[in-house]
Design an enzyme around this catalytic site. Sequence first.
Site, PDB file in Angstrom:
ATOM      1  N   HIS A 137       0.807  -1.215   0.000  1.00  0.00           N
ATOM      2  CA  HIS A 137       0.000   0.000   0.000  1.00  0.00           C
ATOM      3  C   HIS A 137       0.844   1.271   0.000  1.00  0.00           C
ATOM      4  CE1 HIS A 137       0.451  -0.364   4.483  1.00  0.00           C
ATOM      5  NE2 HIS A 137       0.438   0.963   4.416  1.00  0.00           N
ATOM      6  N   ASP A 167       0.296  -7.711   1.534  1.00  0.00           N
ATOM      7  CA  ASP A 167       0.674  -6.297   1.652  1.00  0.00           C
ATOM      8  C   ASP A 167       2.191  -6.126   1.666  1.00  0.00           C
ATOM      9  OD1 ASP A 167       0.207  -3.606   1.656  1.00  0.00           O
ATOM     10  OD2 ASP A 167      -0.098  -3.450   3.817  1.00  0.00           O
ATOM     11  N   SER A 241       4.783   2.752   7.795  1.00  0.00           N
ATOM     12  CA  SER A 241       4.479   1.589   6.962  1.00  0.00           C
ATOM     13  C   SER A 241       5.669   1.213   6.099  1.00  0.00           C
ATOM     14  CB  SER A 241       3.280   1.856   6.055  1.00  0.00           C
ATOM     15  OG  SER A 241       2.098   1.503   6.701  1.00  0.00           O
TER      16      SER A 241
END
Length: 499
Positions: A137, A167, A241
């Site tokens: 993402h 992911d 992230s």
Amino acid sequence: MDKFIHRKRIKGLLVAILLIGLGITAGMIISSDLGLFSSGEAVNEGVRKVSVPLPFTGQSFVDVAKIATPAVVNISTTRKVVGPGRSPLDPFFEDPFFRRFFGDEFQRRGVPKERKEQSLGSGVIVDPGGLIVTNNHVVSQADEIVVLLSDRREFKGKLIGTDPKSDIAVVKIEAKDLPFLAWGDSDKLQVGEYALAVGNPFGLNQTVTAGIISAVGRANVGIAEYEDFIQTDAAINPGNSGGALVNVRGELIGINTAIFSRSGGYMGIGFAVPSSMAKAVVDSLVKSGKVVRGWLGVSIQVISQELAKEFGLKDNKGVLVSDVAANSPAGKGGLLRGDVITEFDGKVVDEPNHLRNMVAQTAIGKKVRLKIMRDKREKEIDLAIGELPADVQMPGEERSEGVAGNVLEGLEVADITPDIARELGLPKGEMGVVVTSIVPGSPIEGAGLQEGDVITEINRKPVRNAKDFDLAVSRIKANESVLILVTRAGRKNFIIAKP
């Protein structure tokens, strides 16, 4: 700056926030990203080990930080988006006086305009040749990827491959002799171990936070299709992230991915993709440009206490096979519907997600041994793992706890007609009866059946049509529980109906 946090409700209480990073659009828009960390054993050649005294000291944190921070990078992405422009006539068309004459259909926002959106996240160098792991993402839909190293050097990143199901994504930069993190063994993690999270929260490069491993094997969070998250309380925030979760030896044990939050900020619960899963995905993406996963070809479900009793199990350990695909490795190996898998390739099976992840990470063609319970007896089956077909969806884990004079009273069914089969999307030749109505207040109402469910078995006996159904119902005693196999949305599940 406006702040945009990508939120997802989890179990009606919490929000799993994917940390896409700090985003700077044409209007200085910020979008958010999260991260976490984990631990392991193996150390790559050329990576310094850290001695870990007990109790763990401040100097040890310093030593780990010196190893981890140079290998964590800042990832900036840019993508082009088309949005509405602004018309000089907007104030007039928004005025009620003018709208009386021109009508609402004339209200407009101008000509669509192309603009660039930028966002920031983190990544981890796992090879001195410039191989970087991050979250899918963070880089998905990016037109341009720029990687900023800890020494302020900047490189254009090339996307090697992505895997939305876990992911995880891989980016490559053209550089040599880079600092990198060795993969740790997340399978050996224990709750209570120290962990450090390294990333770029809010664009603040090389930020290090410390905490412990709060839990391992977290699944059913709703973030990714394949979930086996490490949970940590090391502080992570938007921009983390794709960053590193490291253990006290300076090894990469996880890739920071998401947090639980009611506010959009850090609340002490974060999740990281474990290194065991991330490394397998990275290796597959680098080797073939796609992720090759192992496949058994079964639908599985959790074993409730009621199901354990029905199948004659001593406890509810393992997973229940609710369906076996034709011509699948499981079918060819002799697995049957109703079998309970307790071990896979020498490892104890705790629950469905655990088994899915183990199968997915098994090499294609490898022969494995399964321990199962069948008809209250333990049995072993050997079979070869196949490759997950591209058009096969994950088996569901939707589950429920499981006509006159017994528990099925109030249940109305009908034969499957071509029109019904087409409406429900049933495969050609599907046998059974479709639930057309459940009388409110009847004994069957609380069992978990729904209108549109297709009943294919009752008490392990096949139900091909309404006649078979009526015969099966006539044999059920007034105070007897019933084991029902249903097909719902293409998935098979056992349901127990109790009087």
